[in-house]
Design an enzyme around this catalytic site. Structure first.
Site, PDB file in Angstrom:
ATOM      1  N   HIS A  77       0.845  -1.195   0.000  1.00  0.00           N
ATOM      2  CA  HIS A  77       0.000   0.000   0.000  1.00  0.00           C
ATOM      3  C   HIS A  77       0.879   1.244   0.000  1.00  0.00           C
ATOM      4  O   HIS A  77       1.743   1.399   0.855  1.00  0.00           O
ATOM      5  CB  HIS A  77      -0.915   0.010   1.226  1.00  0.00           C
ATOM      6  CG  HIS A  77      -2.104  -0.883   1.070  1.00  0.00           C
ATOM      7  ND1 HIS A  77      -3.247  -0.723   1.807  1.00  0.00           N
ATOM      8  CD2 HIS A  77      -2.333  -1.924   0.245  1.00  0.00           C
ATOM      9  CE1 HIS A  77      -4.124  -1.638   1.441  1.00  0.00           C
ATOM     10  NE2 HIS A  77      -3.597  -2.394   0.502  1.00  0.00           N
ATOM     11  N   TYR A 205      -8.962   5.748   7.765  1.00  0.00           N
ATOM     12  CA  TYR A 205      -9.116   6.088   9.185  1.00  0.00           C
ATOM     13  C   TYR A 205     -10.112   7.239   9.242  1.00  0.00           C
ATOM     14  O   TYR A 205      -9.834   8.311   8.680  1.00  0.00           O
ATOM     15  CB  TYR A 205      -7.789   6.550   9.786  1.00  0.00           C
ATOM     16  CG  TYR A 205      -6.747   5.454   9.943  1.00  0.00           C
ATOM     17  CD1 TYR A 205      -5.921   5.069   8.890  1.00  0.00           C
ATOM     18  CD2 TYR A 205      -6.575   4.813  11.165  1.00  0.00           C
ATOM     19  CE1 TYR A 205      -4.965   4.070   9.049  1.00  0.00           C
ATOM     20  CE2 TYR A 205      -5.616   3.812  11.341  1.00  0.00           C
ATOM     21  CZ  TYR A 205      -4.816   3.447  10.275  1.00  0.00           C
ATOM     22  OH  TYR A 205      -3.872   2.462  10.433  1.00  0.00           O
ATOM     23  N   PRO A 297      -3.918   0.498  18.828  1.00  0.00           N
ATOM     24  CA  PRO A 297      -3.712   0.016  17.456  1.00  0.00           C
ATOM     25  C   PRO A 297      -3.821   1.093  16.375  1.00  0.00           C
ATOM     26  O   PRO A 297      -3.538   0.813  15.209  1.00  0.00           O
ATOM     27  CB  PRO A 297      -4.812  -1.041  17.286  1.00  0.00           C
ATOM     28  CG  PRO A 297      -5.839  -0.717  18.304  1.00  0.00           C
ATOM     29  CD  PRO A 297      -5.129  -0.068  19.439  1.00  0.00           C
ATOM     30  N   LYS A 301       1.290  -0.095  15.134  1.00  0.00           N
ATOM     31  CA  LYS A 301       2.707  -0.213  15.512  1.00  0.00           C
ATOM     32  C   LYS A 301       3.065  -1.433  16.365  1.00  0.00           C
ATOM     33  O   LYS A 301       4.247  -1.782  16.480  1.00  0.00           O
ATOM     34  CB  LYS A 301       3.147   1.049  16.288  1.00  0.00           C
ATOM     35  CG  LYS A 301       3.179   2.293  15.442  1.00  0.00           C
ATOM     36  CD  LYS A 301       4.389   2.292  14.532  1.00  0.00           C
ATOM     37  CE  LYS A 301       4.306   3.297  13.427  1.00  0.00           C
ATOM     38  NZ  LYS A 301       4.378   2.734  12.083  1.00  0.00           N
ATOM     39  N   TYR A 389       4.281   6.468   9.913  1.00  0.00           N
ATOM     40  CA  TYR A 389       3.422   5.330   9.581  1.00  0.00           C
ATOM     41  C   TYR A 389       4.207   4.231   8.853  1.00  0.00           C
ATOM     42  O   TYR A 389       4.060   3.046   9.172  1.00  0.00           O
ATOM     43  CB  TYR A 389       2.226   5.780   8.738  1.00  0.00           C
ATOM     44  CG  TYR A 389       1.105   4.760   8.715  1.00  0.00           C
ATOM     45  CD1 TYR A 389       0.020   4.859   9.595  1.00  0.00           C
ATOM     46  CD2 TYR A 389       1.139   3.685   7.836  1.00  0.00           C
ATOM     47  CE1 TYR A 389      -0.990   3.923   9.589  1.00  0.00           C
ATOM     48  CE2 TYR A 389       0.125   2.736   7.816  1.00  0.00           C
ATOM     49  CZ  TYR A 389      -0.942   2.868   8.696  1.00  0.00           C
ATOM     50  OH  TYR A 389      -1.952   1.927   8.695  1.00  0.00           O
TER      51      TYR A 389
HETATM   52  P1  RFL Z   1       2.123 -11.632  21.938  1.00  0.00           P
HETATM   53  O1  RFL Z   1       1.656 -11.766  20.552  1.00  0.00           O
HETATM   54  O2  RFL Z   1       1.156 -11.291  22.993  1.00  0.00           O
HETATM   55  O3  RFL Z   1       2.832 -13.009  22.304  1.00  0.00           O
HETATM   56  C1  RFL Z   1       3.171 -13.329  23.631  1.00  0.00           C
HETATM   57  C2  RFL Z   1       3.186 -14.823  23.741  1.00  0.00           C
HETATM   58  O4  RFL Z   1       3.583 -15.179  25.067  1.00  0.00           O
HETATM   59  C3  RFL Z   1       2.751 -16.234  25.499  1.00  0.00           C
HETATM   60  N1  RFL Z   1       2.747 -16.249  26.977  1.00  0.00           N
HETATM   61  C4  RFL Z   1       3.406 -17.158  27.706  1.00  0.00           C
HETATM   62  N2  RFL Z   1       4.221 -18.178  27.349  1.00  0.00           N
HETATM   63  C5  RFL Z   1       4.731 -18.951  28.345  1.00  0.00           C
HETATM   64  N3  RFL Z   1       4.436 -18.738  29.669  1.00  0.00           N
HETATM   65  C6  RFL Z   1       3.634 -17.749  30.065  1.00  0.00           C
HETATM   66  N4  RFL Z   1       3.341 -17.572  31.354  1.00  0.00           N
HETATM   67  C7  RFL Z   1       3.090 -16.888  29.058  1.00  0.00           C
HETATM   68  N5  RFL Z   1       2.260 -15.813  29.093  1.00  0.00           N
HETATM   69  C8  RFL Z   1       2.070 -15.446  27.818  1.00  0.00           C
HETATM   70  C9  RFL Z   1       1.388 -15.922  24.899  1.00  0.00           C
HETATM   71  O5  RFL Z   1       0.556 -17.068  24.827  1.00  0.00           O
HETATM   72  C10 RFL Z   1       1.787 -15.400  23.528  1.00  0.00           C
HETATM   73  O6  RFL Z   1       1.822 -16.413  22.551  1.00  0.00           O
HETATM   74  O7  RFL Z   1       3.335 -10.592  22.054  1.00  0.00           O
HETATM   75  P2  RFL Z   1       4.538 -10.256  21.047  1.00  0.00           P
HETATM   76  O8  RFL Z   1       5.157 -11.513  20.522  1.00  0.00           O
HETATM   77  O9  RFL Z   1       5.336  -9.251  21.740  1.00  0.00           O
HETATM   78  O10 RFL Z   1       3.831  -9.611  19.760  1.00  0.00           O
HETATM   79  C11 RFL Z   1       3.208  -8.380  19.876  1.00  0.00           C
HETATM   80  C12 RFL Z   1       1.979  -8.321  18.988  1.00  0.00           C
HETATM   81  O11 RFL Z   1       1.231  -9.516  19.084  1.00  0.00           O
HETATM   82  C13 RFL Z   1       1.106  -7.153  19.407  1.00  0.00           C
HETATM   83  O12 RFL Z   1       1.875  -5.986  19.586  1.00  0.00           O
HETATM   84  C14 RFL Z   1       0.020  -6.813  18.397  1.00  0.00           C
HETATM   85  O13 RFL Z   1      -0.769  -7.903  18.036  1.00  0.00           O
HETATM   86  C15 RFL Z   1      -0.830  -5.751  19.047  1.00  0.00           C
HETATM   87  N6  RFL Z   1      -2.133  -5.705  18.456  1.00  0.00           N
HETATM   88  C16 RFL Z   1      -2.255  -5.067  17.288  1.00  0.00           C
HETATM   89  N7  RFL Z   1      -1.165  -4.467  16.721  1.00  0.00           N
HETATM   90  C17 RFL Z   1      -1.263  -3.837  15.553  1.00  0.00           C
HETATM   91  O14 RFL Z   1      -0.242  -3.359  15.039  1.00  0.00           O
HETATM   92  N8  RFL Z   1      -2.513  -3.758  14.929  1.00  0.00           N
HETATM   93  C18 RFL Z   1      -3.634  -4.358  15.462  1.00  0.00           C
HETATM   94  O15 RFL Z   1      -4.706  -4.313  14.875  1.00  0.00           O
HETATM   95  C19 RFL Z   1      -3.536  -5.033  16.678  1.00  0.00           C
HETATM   96  N9  RFL Z   1      -4.614  -5.628  17.241  1.00  0.00           N
HETATM   97  C20 RFL Z   1      -3.231  -6.325  19.068  1.00  0.00           C
HETATM   98  C21 RFL Z   1      -4.472  -6.295  18.433  1.00  0.00           C
HETATM   99  C22 RFL Z   1      -3.115  -6.985  20.310  1.00  0.00           C
HETATM  100  C23 RFL Z   1      -4.192  -7.586  20.920  1.00  0.00           C
HETATM  101  N10 RFL Z   1      -3.997  -8.176  22.221  1.00  0.00           N
HETATM  102  C24 RFL Z   1      -2.664  -8.412  22.743  1.00  0.00           C
HETATM  103  C25 RFL Z   1      -4.966  -8.392  23.173  1.00  0.00           C
HETATM  104  C26 RFL Z   1      -5.568  -6.921  19.006  1.00  0.00           C
HETATM  105  C27 RFL Z   1      -5.441  -7.578  20.241  1.00  0.00           C
HETATM  106  C28 RFL Z   1      -6.667  -8.245  20.798  1.00  0.00           C
HETATM  107  C1  PHB Z   2      -5.907  -4.227  10.878  1.00  0.00           C
HETATM  108  O1  PHB Z   2      -5.985  -4.471   9.663  1.00  0.00           O
HETATM  109  O2  PHB Z   2      -6.245  -5.062  11.730  1.00  0.00           O
HETATM  110  C2  PHB Z   2      -5.423  -2.905  11.337  1.00  0.00           C
HETATM  111  C3  PHB Z   2      -4.950  -1.997  10.397  1.00  0.00           C
HETATM  112  C4  PHB Z   2      -4.498  -0.756  10.816  1.00  0.00           C
HETATM  113  C5  PHB Z   2      -4.527  -0.428  12.149  1.00  0.00           C
HETATM  114  C6  PHB Z   2      -5.000  -1.328  13.083  1.00  0.00           C
HETATM  115  C7  PHB Z   2      -5.462  -2.575  12.670  1.00  0.00           C
HETATM  116  O3  PHB Z   2      -4.108   0.797  12.539  1.00  0.00           O
END
Ligand code: RFL
Ligand code: PHB
Length: 394
Positions: A77, A205, A297, A301, A389
């Site tokens: 994109h 957005y 989100p 980032k 971004y």
């Molecule tokens: P993760 O992905 O949370 O992975 C952590 C892992 O550690 C495990 N864990 C354990 N393992 C062993 N023993 C324990 N006691 C443990 N406790 C936990 C967990 O099961 C898991 O597998 O962290 P990591 O690797 O740092 O990655 C970060 C990303 O996942 C996170 O920053 C993003 O997904 C944040 N996030 C989003 N980011 C975006 O850029 N755009 C989004 O749309 C977006 N949506 C989200 C999200 C995070 C969410 N969370 C954490 C609730 C939506 C949600 C619902």
């Molecule tokens: C998504 O596609 O899930 C998404 C994209 C942009 C954002 C957050 C989530 O800022």
């Protein structure tokens, strides 16, 4: 029950994107490591989360030999739209930064990482229970855990906490060392996934008086949409019809008119928070990704920060394994936090600019409008948004 003791160079807690990418990058440098993940593989792969990869994240995956699918199946994109006051402004990344972002779901990144781990027969223990850290302030740290009904002890040179916001790693840093910074936002995001063509080729957005909305996608048949909602809401309060009505209302007419609706195949609510824990190293413990920081989100980032932390760490741990130097490990926290805080600032700014806050008064609202109008008229203002971004250099 007897305890099984094993040794490795780096014990990684958490097999999400941060932990499994770190394992892969260390393996490529010949640094032995073991990943302990609390959940099953299927559970980790079923979590729907981020969708946008920065330019530097894609470069990292490609350089690590993980580029095949992201390059053939990801969508490049060159810009995003900001919608407000019934109109749309395009922020042209290609023109403003000569860079782009790639739409490729976190689930796909995780798939690629687990496939790579299988290929090299990397060590990951799924469903590791009762993970506990020991001796991180000495030079022989260890992790104990239970798996398959057996107690285990894993001794390592370094422990890396990649265990997300709720994991146990951050908690072993003593209270008089750990500093935390936090902002909790007074709303959530209700997100749905639907097997419908995305309404726009690029992300939109939207700032609307009824609240924020975001149009995103996974591919040309799969859309991801979000609306700002109350923290008191539950997903069941939102029928599909209510969701589509609200989304349509919050988009400019020309976009809302084109929206193709259909049944949701996933619906969930995420709270929004900014959080940073400092330092990101304590003795032989290093923190990476959500274990150390959370961003709302709005700036896309979270996943990208997990990737950049791990790039710094893999370099530093590789250097230590090669010649015992701790130079990179000594500066890890400072280097990572410098980048983290810039993303925290950007995500907070985007969130503040685009959402409706419950206590917002006319003054705050006018400031949002002035800032959006500035983005519309000023190339420099758009360039600042675009630079952040597409991602700051790693
Ligand atoms: P993760 O992905 O949370 O992975 C952590 C892992 O550690 C495990 N864990 C354990 N393992 C062993 N023993 C324990 N006691 C443990 N406790 C936990 C967990 O099961 C898991 O597998 O962290 P990591 O690797 O740092 O990655 C970060 C990303 O996942 C996170 O920053 C993003 O997904 C944040 N996030 C989003 N980011 C975006 O850029 N755009 C989004 O749309 C977006 N949506 C989200 C999200 C995070 C969410 N969370 C954490 C609730 C939506 C949600 C619902
Ligand atoms: C998504 O596609 O899930 C998404 C994209 C942009 C954002 C957050 C989530 O800022």
């Amino acid at each position: 029950m007897t305890e099984q003791t094993q040794r490795t160079r780096v014990a990684i807690i958490g097999g999400g994107p941060a932990g499994s990418l770190l394992s892969h990058l260390l393996h490529r440098q010949g640094v032995e490591n073991v990943v302990l993940e609390r959940r099953s593989r299927a559970y980790v792969l079923s979590r729907i989360r981020a969708g946008v990869l920065e330019h530097g994240s894609v470069e990292t995956l490609v350089a690590a030999g993980l580029g095949e699918r992201v390059q053939s199946e990801g969508y490049v994109h060159d810009g995003v739209f900001l919608a407000f006051g019934g109109r749309r402004v395009r922020v042209d990344f290609a023109d403003l930064t000569s860079r782009s972002v790639t739409i490729y779901g976190q689930t796909e990144v995780q798939h690629d990482l687990y496939d790579a781990l299988d290929e090299r027969a990397g060590r990951i223990v799924f469903e590791a229970e009762d993970v506990a850290l020991h001796g991180v302030d000495g030079d022989r740290p260890a992790v104990t855990y239970t798996a398959d009904g057996q107690d285990h002890r894993l001794e390592a040179e370094w422990i890396v906490g990649c265990d997300g916001y709720h994991g146990p790693s951050r908690g072993v840093i003593p209270g008089d060392v750990l500093r935390t910074y936090e902002r909790v936002y007074p709303f959530g995001w209700l997100g749905i996934l639907s097997e419908t063509p995305p309404v726009s080729e690029e992300l939109i957005y939207a700032n609307h008086e009824r609240g924020f909305a975001l149009c995103s996608m996974r591919n040309e048949h799969l859309s991801r949409y979000y609306v700002q909602c109350s923290l008191e809401d539950a997903p069941d309060d939102w029928s599909d019809d209510r969701f589509w009505d609200e989304l349509t209302t919050r988009l400019p007419d020309e976009v809302g008119d084109q929206l193709v609706t259909g049944p949701s195949i996933e619906k969930s609510i995420a709270p929004l928070r900014s959080f940073v824990a400092e330092p990101m190293r304590y003795g032989r413990l290093l923190l990476a990704g959500d274990a150390a920081h959370i961003v709302p989100p709005t700036g896309a980032k979270g996943l990208n920060l997990a990737i950049s932390d791990v790039v710094y760490l893999a370099r530093a741990l590789g250097e230590f394994a090669a010649n015992g130097s701790t130079t990179g490990l000594d500066s890890y926290s400072r280097t990572a936090l410098d980048r983290v805080w810039k993303a925290v600032r950007f995500s907070w700014w985007m969130t503040t600019l685009m959402h409706r806050f419950p206590d917002q008064d006319g003054f705050d609202r006018r400031l949002q409008q002035a800032e959006l109008s500035l983005l519309e008229s000023s190339r420099e203002a758009r360039a600042s948004l675009a630079t952040n971004y597409v991602g700051l250099p790693i």
